[in-house]
Write an enzyme that holds these catalytic residues in place. Sequence first.
Site, PDB file in Angstrom:
ATOM      1  N   ILE A 195      -2.944 -37.469  26.213  1.00 61.72           N
ATOM      2  CA  ILE A 195      -3.776 -38.596  26.615  1.00 61.72           C
ATOM      3  C   ILE A 195      -3.784 -39.592  25.460  1.00 61.72           C
ATOM      4  CG2 ILE A 195      -6.036 -39.334  27.422  1.00 61.72           C
ATOM      5  CD1 ILE A 195      -4.503 -37.398  29.339  1.00 61.72           C
ATOM      6  N   LYS A 196      -3.488 -40.849  25.790  1.00 62.18           N
ATOM      7  CA  LYS A 196      -3.429 -41.882  24.752  1.00 62.18           C
ATOM      8  C   LYS A 196      -4.804 -42.511  24.546  1.00 62.18           C
ATOM      9  CE  LYS A 196       0.326 -44.571  24.361  1.00 62.18           C
ATOM     10  NZ  LYS A 196       1.448 -45.474  24.764  1.00 62.18           N
ATOM     11  N   ILE A 197      -5.229 -42.535  23.283  1.00 61.75           N
ATOM     12  CA  ILE A 197      -6.489 -43.165  22.896  1.00 61.75           C
ATOM     13  C   ILE A 197      -6.183 -44.173  21.794  1.00 61.75           C
ATOM     14  CG2 ILE A 197      -8.736 -42.804  21.790  1.00 61.75           C
ATOM     15  CD1 ILE A 197      -8.881 -40.071  23.074  1.00 61.75           C
TER      16      ILE A 197
END
Length: 362
Positions: free
Chosen positions: A139-141
């Site tokens: 998951i990209k944050i």
Amino acid sequence: MATNNVAQIHGFGQSIWLDFIDREIISSGKLKELIDVDGVRGVTSNPAIFEKAISSSSDYDADIAALKSESDNEKLFFEIAVKDIQAAADLFKGVYEESNKVDGYVSLEVSPFLALDTEGTAKQAEELWKKVDRENVMIKIPGTKPGLAAIQQSIAKGININVTLLFGLERYEEVTEAYIAGLEEHLAAGHKIAHISSVASFFLSRIDVVVDPIIEAKGEKELYGEVAIASAKKAYEIYKRVFSGERWQKLADQGAQPQRLLWASTGSKNPAFKDTKYVEALIGPDTVDTVPLETVDAFRDHGIAANTLETGLDKATEILAKLPSLGIDLAAVTQQLEDEGIEKFNKPFEKLLNAIEAQKNK
């Protein structure tokens, strides 16, 4: 037969991930070919990539029609996107297993509207992680100030995280701290940590787009197109320092994986530069380079694979040290780029949601 130029990069310890996804590349067999022939070892996506994919093809029309009772267009988008991410993750499962969970990841970004919202980011990261339901997803944050706590919280829950939108060295070091602290929390809670993977995505060519006009005006031609590469080399020095020593060793003894640096924005935005410039300059061990499709094609055709990441370190130090005398405040530049980066993802995401709304009303 000559060895594929892209595949050669892996021989120097660097993994090439593709910075692109759409239904067609998966269904046509092109992505599988990139894995098998070029040795591509992962995929990254972002709101701009999905906006192009969904707005420029009819591949998603049936899904949108089937989900048009969903009043929240953002939720509808993630329903569609998750299908692509799952399909790509399944294609990369073999790479994931063969690499002992080091590679084979497919990245999905939280809503760009949450870039400055710690609580909202952490909540959506967990929701997307559960929704995709694949071990080999990240998951990209965004690595914004508010994003740091969300990154730590997510790692502490055992979620794989791709930290995006990094431009500055100080912020990068803060991201490594968030990762290590998250691992320590997860371990202290009685969980295993060997399965947790993370990358820190350091953006390159956009830095030169901002500083090069100033450098050119000052007549410092030898620094033209070199600041981003110098910053990346210094980031790698930080990486090597942070992921060694006593604190890290305690985690490594429990199987922890270092958070690899990932070079992003590696397509040359200046036509005066070689189109493989940023890829060629930063090949080295335990790193990732996420590359647009056209740059993969260019490197396959004429790229030169060599161990370059740790060459010219003294020169990199000198370049960054010289910037203040040219009137360039690199910290201010990188903050500007972070702010602009958020906006660069917000705009296509808004466009995407509007396109979904229009499609629903057909």
